[in-house]
Write an enzyme that holds these catalytic residues in place. Structure first.
Site, PDB file in Angstrom:
ATOM      1  N   ASN A  44       0.863  -1.182   0.000  1.00 55.18           N
ATOM      2  CA  ASN A  44       0.000   0.000   0.000  1.00 55.18           C
ATOM      3  C   ASN A  44       0.898   1.230   0.000  1.00 55.18           C
ATOM      4  OD1 ASN A  44      -1.864   2.035   0.366  1.00 55.18           O
ATOM      5  ND2 ASN A  44      -2.290   1.525   2.502  1.00 55.18           N
ATOM      6  N   PRO A  45       1.134   1.875  -1.140  1.00 55.55           N
ATOM      7  CA  PRO A  45       2.093   2.981  -1.200  1.00 55.55           C
ATOM      8  C   PRO A  45       1.648   4.227  -0.452  1.00 55.55           C
ATOM      9  CG  PRO A  45       0.894   2.819  -3.264  1.00 55.55           C
ATOM     10  CD  PRO A  45       0.481   1.625  -2.441  1.00 55.55           C
ATOM     11  N   THR A  87      -1.062  -1.618  -4.547  1.00 57.87           N
ATOM     12  CA  THR A  87      -2.497  -1.330  -4.528  1.00 57.87           C
ATOM     13  C   THR A  87      -2.746   0.079  -5.057  1.00 57.87           C
ATOM     14  OG1 THR A  87      -2.453  -0.460  -2.257  1.00 57.87           O
ATOM     15  CG2 THR A  87      -2.817  -2.827  -2.544  1.00 57.87           C
ATOM     16  N   GLY A  94       2.544  -2.712   4.812  1.00 55.03           N
ATOM     17  CA  GLY A  94       1.782  -1.519   5.158  1.00 55.03           C
ATOM     18  C   GLY A  94       1.293  -1.606   6.582  1.00 55.03           C
ATOM     19  N   ASP A 100      -2.279  -1.745   9.437  1.00 55.37           N
ATOM     20  CA  ASP A 100      -3.328  -2.688   9.802  1.00 55.37           C
ATOM     21  C   ASP A 100      -4.440  -2.740   8.757  1.00 55.37           C
ATOM     22  OD1 ASP A 100      -2.291  -3.547  12.402  1.00 55.37           O
ATOM     23  OD2 ASP A 100      -2.625  -1.476  12.997  1.00 55.37           O
ATOM     24  N   GLY A 101      -4.677  -1.627   8.068  1.00 55.35           N
ATOM     25  CA  GLY A 101      -5.689  -1.634   7.023  1.00 55.35           C
ATOM     26  C   GLY A 101      -5.313  -2.547   5.868  1.00 55.35           C
ATOM     27  N   GLU A 125      -7.183  -6.165   4.708  1.00 52.68           N
ATOM     28  CA  GLU A 125      -7.639  -6.506   3.360  1.00 52.68           C
ATOM     29  C   GLU A 125      -7.007  -7.806   2.868  1.00 52.68           C
ATOM     30  OE1 GLU A 125      -7.573  -3.508   0.379  1.00 52.68           O
ATOM     31  OE2 GLU A 125      -8.478  -1.968   1.643  1.00 52.68           O
ATOM     32  N   GLY A 134       2.977   0.653   8.622  1.00 48.90           N
ATOM     33  CA  GLY A 134       1.849   1.571   8.671  1.00 48.90           C
ATOM     34  C   GLY A 134       1.981   2.613   9.758  1.00 48.90           C
ATOM     35  N   THR A 135       0.919   3.405   9.919  1.00 53.32           N
ATOM     36  CA  THR A 135       0.895   4.443  10.955  1.00 53.32           C
ATOM     37  C   THR A 135       0.873   3.823  12.335  1.00 53.32           C
ATOM     38  OG1 THR A 135      -0.289   5.952   9.471  1.00 53.32           O
ATOM     39  CG2 THR A 135      -0.335   6.457  11.821  1.00 53.32           C
TER      40      THR A 135
END
Length: 325
Positions: free
Chosen positions: A62-63, A96, A121, A123-124, A128, A159-160
């Site tokens: 996820n860029p 993605t 990426g 957790d989102g 997915e 990720g964040t």
């Protein structure tokens, strides 16, 4: 206040039948016991797979994760990744381009015979990818592989929040994640299943939540430039116009009962959400149980006052907080 009905199946923890072929997740060595009722496999060093041929690993990136930092880090990481895995497997990089794209990528990768699908990426993205292992409630299978073939699930947390990784004391260091993937040991991990009003199942591997905390996650996306503080800001924004509601719940097939003035209800398969809040602190994702934490009659100032307890996982003793396994 409007009542909301919620049925929770907790005794088995996982909603897939044990006889169903299960994907595995690559994890570091740990001392967890293997779940007998798990649905998605996770790795804790239970048994290393013997590999006699080159494997196919698909990395779903996820860029835009972490406010765009994931894409930049991935470009820097890819040469190192290829060097470490060059003698073990073929690498396929999939970027993605829209929400839910990772679900489609994962399904197609598994159908094409991928040996592992690794989420790159937060957790989102992981959420997915996990849902991509299933289609209409059933596991996705390779089209030209034998019945013994199964795809593994992997994670490079960039990720964040990367909250799922915190349960296993993983950091956001991608080189450590690559080391875990190179070791390639696997084990079984529980997942949870939700069923919507349309009857379609939806799977979660970390925490599912209702009411205020669900709204907080939505608003947090507006503040990602502030890093993990985005979840605190998102929660405070969610309190604006929020009203606590009565909630009817049924656990483990028991009787319906009403919980009054519910602020949030969180169902945990792992421990953390919201950028490090240890919301379901006693859950074990290998145990076959889920943990349900209910917050009742909270106001925004009470949330701020008890925020330090949420991060430490000591909030279960606070008035207005209860827990069910």
């Amino acid at each position: 206040m409007r009542s909301i009905a919620l049925g929770i199946g907790i005794s088995s923890g996982v909603m897939a039948t044990p006889a169903t072929p299960r994907p595995s997740l690559i994890l570091p060595r740990a001392s967890h016991s293997r779940s007998q009722t798990g649905a998605v496999g996770l790795a804790s060093g239970r048994s290393a797979a013997t590999v006699s041929s080159r494997r196919n690993f698909v990395f779903v990136v996820n860029p835009s994760g972490a406010n765009g930092r994931t894409g930049k880090q991935w470009k820097e990481l890819l040469p190192h990744l290829r060097t470490r895995l060059a003698d073990q497997c073929d690498i396929c990089e999939c970027i993605t381009s829209a929400p839910f794209h990772a679900i489609d990528i994962t399904r197609e990768a598994i159908k094409d015979g991928a040996d592992a699908v690794i989420a790159v990426g937060g957790d989102g993205t992981l959420h997915e990818v996990v849902n991509g292992f299933f289609c209409k409630g059933s596991p996705v299978h390779a089209l030209d592989q034998g019945p013994g073939h199964s795809a593994a699930l992997g994670l490079i947390p960039l990720g964040t929040g990367s909250d799922f990784a915190r349960t296993f004391n993983w950091t956001n260091d991608p080189h450590e994640a690559i080391d875990r993937i190179v070791r390639g040991v696997k084990s079984k991990l529980d997942i949870g299943m939700m069923e919507g009003t349309d009857g379609n199942p939806h799977f979660f591997v970390n925490v599912a939540d209702i009411h205020l905390s669900a709204k907080a996650g939505y608003f947090a996306s507006m503040y990602k430039r502030f890093g993990n503080l985005c979840y605190v800001f998102g929660t405070l924004r969610a309190f604006w116009g929020h009203s606590n509601r009565d909630l009817k719940i049924k656990v483990n097939g028991g009787e319906w009962r009403t919980i009054h003035k519910v602020t949030a209800l969180c169902i945990g398969n792992a421990k953390y959400f919201g950028g490090g809040m240890k919301i379901t602190p006693t859950v074990d994702p290998f145990s076959g149980d889920l943990e349900v934490v209910i917050l009742q009659d909270f106001k925004w100032y009470g949330f701020l006052f008890e925020l330090h307890r949420l991060y430490r996982g000591t909030h279960l003793s606070v008035t207005g907080v209860s827990s069910i396994r």
